[in-house]
Design a protein around this motif. Structure first.
Motif, PDB file in Angstrom:
ATOM      1  N   PHE A  14      11.884   1.610   2.623  1.00 21.73           N
ATOM      2  CA  PHE A  14      10.662   2.416   2.826  1.00 21.73           C
ATOM      3  C   PHE A  14       9.931   1.898   1.552  1.00 21.73           C
ATOM      4  CE2 PHE A  14       7.318   4.964   1.623  1.00 21.73           C
ATOM      5  CZ  PHE A  14       6.518   5.699   3.179  1.00 21.73           C
ATOM      6  N   VAL A  15       9.067   0.976   2.362  1.00 16.26           N
ATOM      7  CA  VAL A  15       8.297  -0.166   1.680  1.00 16.26           C
ATOM      8  C   VAL A  15       6.399   0.464   1.926  1.00 16.26           C
ATOM      9  CG1 VAL A  15       7.658  -2.334   1.803  1.00 16.26           C
ATOM     10  CG2 VAL A  15      10.179  -1.888   2.504  1.00 16.26           C
ATOM     11  N   ALA A  16       6.093   0.837   0.921  1.00 13.17           N
ATOM     12  CA  ALA A  16       4.328   1.269   1.354  1.00 13.17           C
ATOM     13  C   ALA A  16       3.723  -0.164   0.483  1.00 13.17           C
ATOM     14  CB  ALA A  16       4.632   2.532   0.095  1.00 13.17           C
ATOM     15  N   VAL A  17       2.361  -0.461   1.402  1.00 11.82           N
ATOM     16  CA  VAL A  17       1.908  -1.199   0.940  1.00 11.82           C
ATOM     17  C   VAL A  17       0.806  -0.300   0.665  1.00 11.82           C
ATOM     18  CG1 VAL A  17       0.801  -3.739   1.493  1.00 11.82           C
ATOM     19  CG2 VAL A  17       3.309  -3.270   2.070  1.00 11.82           C
ATOM     20  N   ASN A  18      -0.638  -0.711   0.206  1.00 11.61           N
ATOM     21  CA  ASN A  18      -1.960  -0.121   0.581  1.00 11.61           C
ATOM     22  C   ASN A  18      -2.430  -1.598   0.345  1.00 11.61           C
ATOM     23  OD1 ASN A  18      -4.659   0.151  -0.283  1.00 11.61           O
ATOM     24  ND2 ASN A  18      -4.308   1.792  -1.634  1.00 11.61           N
ATOM     25  N   MET A  19      -3.137  -1.745   1.377  1.00 11.85           N
ATOM     26  CA  MET A  19      -4.214  -2.752   2.400  1.00 11.85           C
ATOM     27  C   MET A  19      -5.412  -3.109   1.512  1.00 11.85           C
ATOM     28  SD  MET A  19      -2.024  -4.302   4.497  1.00 11.85           S
ATOM     29  CE  MET A  19      -2.930  -5.096   5.188  1.00 11.85           C
ATOM     30  N   ALA A  20      -5.871  -1.895   0.935  1.00 12.87           N
ATOM     31  CA  ALA A  20      -7.457  -2.090  -0.386  1.00 12.87           C
ATOM     32  C   ALA A  20      -6.928  -2.804  -1.657  1.00 12.87           C
ATOM     33  CB  ALA A  20      -7.838  -0.619   0.023  1.00 12.87           C
ATOM     34  N   ALA A  21      -5.855  -2.737  -1.858  1.00 14.13           N
ATOM     35  CA  ALA A  21      -5.327  -2.661  -2.826  1.00 14.13           C
ATOM     36  C   ALA A  21      -4.712  -4.268  -3.180  1.00 14.13           C
ATOM     37  CB  ALA A  21      -4.392  -2.151  -3.425  1.00 14.13           C
ATOM     38  N   ILE A  22      -4.652  -5.244  -2.248  1.00 11.82           N
ATOM     39  CA  ILE A  22      -4.820  -6.827  -2.232  1.00 11.82           C
ATOM     40  C   ILE A  22      -5.505  -7.595  -1.706  1.00 11.82           C
ATOM     41  CG2 ILE A  22      -2.795  -7.989  -1.064  1.00 11.82           C
ATOM     42  CD1 ILE A  22      -1.487  -6.058   0.107  1.00 11.82           C
ATOM     43  N   PRO A  23      -5.940  -8.491  -2.797  1.00  7.12           N
ATOM     44  CA  PRO A  23      -7.292  -9.181  -2.605  1.00  7.12           C
ATOM     45  C   PRO A  23      -6.381 -10.239  -0.737  1.00  7.12           C
ATOM     46  CG  PRO A  23      -6.251  -9.824  -4.649  1.00  7.12           C
ATOM     47  CD  PRO A  23      -4.920  -8.318  -4.082  1.00  7.12           C
ATOM     48  N   ARG A  24      -8.120 -10.792  -0.359  1.00 13.19           N
ATOM     49  CA  ARG A  24      -8.169 -10.805   0.476  1.00 13.19           C
ATOM     50  C   ARG A  24      -7.098 -11.556   0.881  1.00 13.19           C
ATOM     51  NH1 ARG A  24     -14.045 -12.689   3.650  1.00 13.19           N
ATOM     52  NH2 ARG A  24     -12.865 -13.491   5.687  1.00 13.19           N
ATOM     53  N   GLU A  25      -6.905 -12.821  -0.311  1.00 14.40           N
ATOM     54  CA  GLU A  25      -6.698 -14.206   0.706  1.00 14.40           C
ATOM     55  C   GLU A  25      -5.027 -13.908   0.088  1.00 14.40           C
ATOM     56  OE1 GLU A  25      -8.175 -13.558  -3.842  1.00 14.40           O
ATOM     57  OE2 GLU A  25      -8.889 -13.218  -1.724  1.00 14.40           O
ATOM     58  N   LEU A  26      -4.240 -13.043  -0.202  1.00 11.74           N
ATOM     59  CA  LEU A  26      -2.865 -12.278  -0.321  1.00 11.74           C
ATOM     60  C   LEU A  26      -2.410 -11.842   0.689  1.00 11.74           C
ATOM     61  CD1 LEU A  26      -2.698 -12.552  -4.533  1.00 11.74           C
ATOM     62  CD2 LEU A  26      -2.429 -14.633  -2.886  1.00 11.74           C
ATOM     63  N   VAL A  27      -3.571 -10.468   1.170  1.00  8.24           N
ATOM     64  CA  VAL A  27      -2.394 -10.579   2.422  1.00  8.24           C
ATOM     65  C   VAL A  27      -1.915 -10.838   2.911  1.00  8.24           C
ATOM     66  CG1 VAL A  27      -2.905  -8.385   4.664  1.00  8.24           C
ATOM     67  CG2 VAL A  27      -4.927  -8.469   2.303  1.00  8.24           C
ATOM     68  N   GLU A  28      -1.672 -12.040   3.747  1.00 10.53           N
ATOM     69  CA  GLU A  28      -0.599 -12.679   4.945  1.00 10.53           C
ATOM     70  C   GLU A  28       0.484 -12.820   3.923  1.00 10.53           C
ATOM     71  OE1 GLU A  28      -0.609 -16.194   7.415  1.00 10.53           O
ATOM     72  OE2 GLU A  28      -2.618 -16.302   6.721  1.00 10.53           O
ATOM     73  N   SER A  29       0.016 -13.759   2.872  1.00  7.27           N
ATOM     74  CA  SER A  29       1.465 -13.713   2.424  1.00  7.27           C
ATOM     75  C   SER A  29       2.824 -12.414   1.335  1.00  7.27           C
ATOM     76  CB  SER A  29       1.402 -14.566   0.936  1.00  7.27           C
ATOM     77  OG  SER A  29       1.868 -14.572  -0.141  1.00  7.27           O
TER      78      SER A  29
END
Length: 452
Positions: free
Chosen positions: A201-216
């Motif tokens: 179960f993998v959770a990712v908070n999109m609001a907590a990741i800098p924009r330039e690192l989201v793709e990675s």
């Protein structure tokens, strides 16, 4: 809990006396298989033995801690690493934790005791991973709908029903609701009741990741893909393969990446940043947002085709203010849990306190209620929690008797109190309050908290 297999520990320490001390202490558990290495290279050459845990000296004669940690994380992503260092620099600790260290210990008179407690916890976690599917499902039952979203209100019962229906299939689920209503708990409930309960179960908070690192973060990257990409990184989609990927605050995803995510979900394969090989994956997707996603589509901030791809089974979580007496049911549950966790005598609310809880609108929802109740439990002088112990006021900001504070200030006060009581043991505080170690280290770095 005894392990069916020995718990393999690598001790990487160039100081002979200190290294032997660590080996001796950890070897006192007959189930521990402890090996010592004096250099980073010697340890890395033996990673094929698949250690369960590695204690890593930050300063080794042939390498620095960051470099060794990166190589271990790349080759053995499930092996926990505890960094032991003579440096008390908080920035170093935060850096190591962000790179994947399980914990960071400073060498002092309490190191052995703290290390023993951490290793015991990690070995218990390893034991759980090695047990059969039936036991994993029993553990996953803790996240069943009745436990994840506690409540008797009709709107909550509907949520329970939808969770059960979602768990029987692999349909995409979109969870919406105000901040603090329990969206991640719903996602966990669905996962742990499903046939994929034993998978990640993998959770990712999109609001907590800098924009330039989201793709990675989502898709991964190859070594050298960009400045700072010193090793290959597996993305969250690959990490969740066979299980569930939970994307929280999906509305914060940048428009340019929405198109890439849509393509990846349609093709069920991903290409790491800087790479040209496709990697197939199979995950159940659960997304969540506190915004009206359809309104975001109409405003041009969210792609319509991605919206319909993600909609799946919608689950709407009601705000706490609309759940009637569930406020009291939850408050009682939080008090019991907090008292049990902190070895406090049982406490209960007076009638005036219960009336005050029912009157408050709780804009922060269940998360705010939990914080209020735990602080009130600490402030109460006896076994009864009085209305005056509740840090509430009509303006919705929290306050303690004689002072008005924000929720952030109250939270900081609670963490600081626990740090003082544990003599600065960050792991003990993180366990007691169910928050991340990196959160505490970040608050220390920002001088919101103080040790010693």
């Amino acid at each position: 809990m005894a392990l069916s297999l020995p718990f393999k520990i690598f001790v990487v320490e160039d100081n002979e006396w200190y290294g032997e001390l660590l080996v001796h202490r950890l070897g006192q558990n007959p189930n521990h298989d402890v090996q010592r290495f004096t250099t980073a290279r010697a340890c890395l050459d033996q990673l094929g033995e698949l250690p369960d845990l590695i204690t890593l000296d930050y300063s080794l004669p042939d390498s620095k801690g960051e470099q060794v940690l990166r190589q271990i994380r790349e080759r053995l992503p499930t092996t926990e690493v505890i960094v032991i260092s003579g440096q008390e620099d908080v920035t170093t600790a935060v850096t190591m934790l962000r790179q994947g260290a399980y914990d960071y210990l400073v060498k002092d008179e309490n190191t052995l005791a703290r290390l023993w407690n951490i290793v015991s916890k990690v070995s218990e976690q390893a034991s759980l991973r090695r047990e059969n599917t039936q036991l994993r499902q029993q553990i996953g039952g803790r996240f069943g709908p009745g436990q994840a979203i506690l409540g008797e209100h009709a709107t909550v019962q509907l949520v329970h029903t939808l969770i059960a229906k979602a768990a029987r299939t692999t349909i995409t689920v979109s969870v919406s609701g105000e901040t603090g209503t329990g969206k991640e708990l719903v996602a966990k409930a669905i996962h742990f009741q499903s046939s994929q309960a034993s998978k990640p179960f993998v959770a990712v908070n999109m609001a907590a990741i800098p924009r330039e690192l989201v793709e990675s973060e989502l898709f991964g990257h190859e070594k050298g893909a960009f400045t700072g990409a010193v090793t290959r990184r597996v993305g969250r989609l690959e990490e969740a393969n066979g299980g569930t990927l939970f994307l929280d605050e999906i509305a914060d995803l940048d428009l340019s990446l929405q198109a890439k995510l849509l393509r990846v979900l349609q093709e069920r394969e991903v290409t790491r940043v800087g790479g040209n090989q496709t990697v197939a994956f199979d995950v159940r997707l659960i997304v969540a947002t506190h915004r009206d996603l359809l309104a975001e589509v109409q405003a041009g901030r969210f792609r319509e085709d991605l919206y319909y791809r993600l909609l799946g089974l919608p689950v709407v979580l009601p705000p706490l203010r609309q759940r009637g007496n569930d406020v009291l049911l939850l408050a009682d549950a939080f008090v019991r849990a907090f008292c049990s966790l902190n070895n406090l005598p049982p406490r209960q609310f007076t009638e005036c306190a219960r009336a005050r809880l029912l009157e408050h609108p709780f804009p922060g929802n269940v998360r705010e209620l939990k914080a209020v109740v735990e602080l009130a439990t600490v402030l109460a002088d006896g076994e009864l929690i009085q209305a005056t112990d509740l840090p509430l006021r009509s303006g919705h900001a929290m306050q303690t008797p004689g002072a008005q504070r924000s929720l952030r200030e109250q939270t900081t006060a609670i963490v600081q109190k626990c740090l003082d009581e544990t003599n600065g043991d960050v792991l003990a505080v993180a366990t007691r309050l169910s928050i991340g170690k990196s959160t505490i280290y970040r608050m220390i770095q920002q001088e919101e908290l103080h040790i010693g």
